[in-house]
Design an enzyme around this catalytic site. Structure first.
Site, PDB file in Angstrom:
ATOM      1  CG  HIS A 155      -2.223  -0.807   0.909  1.00  0.00           C
ATOM      2  ND1 HIS A 155      -2.989  -0.631  -0.225  1.00  0.00           N
ATOM      3  CD2 HIS A 155      -2.810  -1.806   1.609  1.00  0.00           C
ATOM      4  CE1 HIS A 155      -4.007  -1.481  -0.185  1.00  0.00           C
ATOM      5  NE2 HIS A 155      -3.919  -2.220   0.891  1.00  0.00           N
ATOM      6  CG  ASN A 213      -8.644  -5.502  -3.136  1.00  0.00           C
ATOM      7  OD1 ASN A 213      -7.588  -5.781  -2.572  1.00  0.00           O
ATOM      8  ND2 ASN A 213      -9.515  -4.669  -2.622  1.00  0.00           N
ATOM      9  CG  HIS A 214      -6.224  -1.353  -3.145  1.00  0.00           C
ATOM     10  ND1 HIS A 214      -6.656  -0.057  -3.022  1.00  0.00           N
ATOM     11  CD2 HIS A 214      -6.745  -2.031  -2.090  1.00  0.00           C
ATOM     12  CE1 HIS A 214      -7.383   0.057  -1.921  1.00  0.00           C
ATOM     13  NE2 HIS A 214      -7.455  -1.126  -1.340  1.00  0.00           N
TER      14      HIS A 214
HETATM   15 MN   LIG Z   1      -6.661  -6.023  -0.612  1.00  0.00          MN
END
Ligand SMILES: [Mn+2]
Length: 302
Positions: free
Chosen positions: A52, A110-111
């Site tokens: 992230h 998923n990002h």
């Molecule tokens: Mn995720």
């Protein structure tokens, strides 16, 4: 393209020229495209969960656990969004992939899709760093080439999210057309969005609005049918950096961005698997705030 030059630049947290970024993404996409949906890997190998955009913490992982090249790595996806250095984080890993194609496996999270990148940070970051949003299109194109899973020694399946009624065996993953945006529903979506739950044995609707919650019984059925021993996945923030589900070692969540979003209280974890499939978890704390560039962090979120 001089990949060492690019790696050095990224490591120093310098912005790549638009053309260099484009070349890096094209070259990376070409390479990733040649990989199957499920990449087979032999241990020893280290596994890393969500990153992230926390680039300082990503560099710390290599510092404390060893560099790609000396060691093989599987990344479980979610390289971008939330943190403020998404381009550096994904770019650096992709450059490593180009330099050591067999030593780093990068899976899709998923990002790694347009809809989340427009809302959760990557698009903003591109607008801040570059003069137009073309790089967003190139990044999305590259995301659409990332493989969906890895299997270690025909035994441990690594994916970002989890299983569903639509994913009964490995073949159901191998037959996904992955070279596209993640759809709103279906097995592709479930693979990237699902989470384990102790609440039911079978399946349950997910509060995330995508993917499902899967229970112990259906996971065991999947593992048995696929001749696998366990899964390692990420996607969920865990305070300890990792979490074993269902009271056994068949389902492990790994989360590798400590102090999530720069205000969480969690630590991060990396899993090392040796040649005989013995596991050891390495838990680590975030790089202290005073040692990282926080200029783009929106601290009123605290
Ligand atoms: Mn995720």
């Amino acid at each position: 393209m001089n990949i060492d030059k690019i790696l050095n630049k990224l490591k120093k947290k310098e912005t790549l020229e638009t053309n260099d970024l484009k070349l890096l993404l094209e070259k990376g996409a070409e390479l990733l495209k040649s990989e199957p949906n499920i990449v087979h890997v032999t241990s020893p190998v280290a596994i890393v969960g969500d990153v992230h955009g926390q680039f300082y913490d990503l560099l710390k992982i290599f510092e404390i656990n060893g560099d790609v090249g000396d060691k093989k790595y599987i990344f479980l996806g979610d390289y971008v969004n939330r943190g403020t250095f998404s381009i550096l984080s994904f770019g650096y890993l992709l450059a490593l992939k180009i330099k050591f194609p067999d030593q780093i496996i990068m899976l899709r999270g998923n990002h790694e899709c347009r809809s989340l990148c427009e809302v959760y940070g990557l698009k903003n970051e591109i607008e801040r760093v570059y003069s137009n949003t073309d790089p967003l299109d190139w990044l999305i194109e590259t995301f659409c080439t990332l493989p969906l899973g890895a299997i270690i020694n025909n035994s441990i399946l690594c994916i970002h999210g989890g299983i569903s009624e639509l994913i009964e065996t490995i073949t159901d993953i191998e037959t996904i057309d992955r070279f596209r945006e993640v759809p709103k529903s279906g097995k592709f979506t479930d693979l990237l969005w699902s989470d384990p739950t102790e609440e039911v044995q079978l399946y349950k609707e997910s509060p995330r609005g995508a993917g499902v919650l899967f229970g112990k019984k259906v996971l065991n059925q999947f593992l048995e049918k696929s001749n696998l021993t366990s899964i390692v996945r990420s996607h969920m923030m865990t305070e300890e950096g990792y979490k074993y589900h269902f009271g056994e070692e068949k389902c492990l969540t790994l989360f590798s961005c400590p102090k999530y979003c720069y205000y969480g209280t969690n630590v991060g974890a990396v899993l090392n698997i040796d040649k005989d499939l013995n596991r050891s978890l390495k838990v680590f704390e975030a790089v202290p705030d005073e040692e990282r560039d926080l200029s783009f962090v929106c601290l009123d979120k605290k």
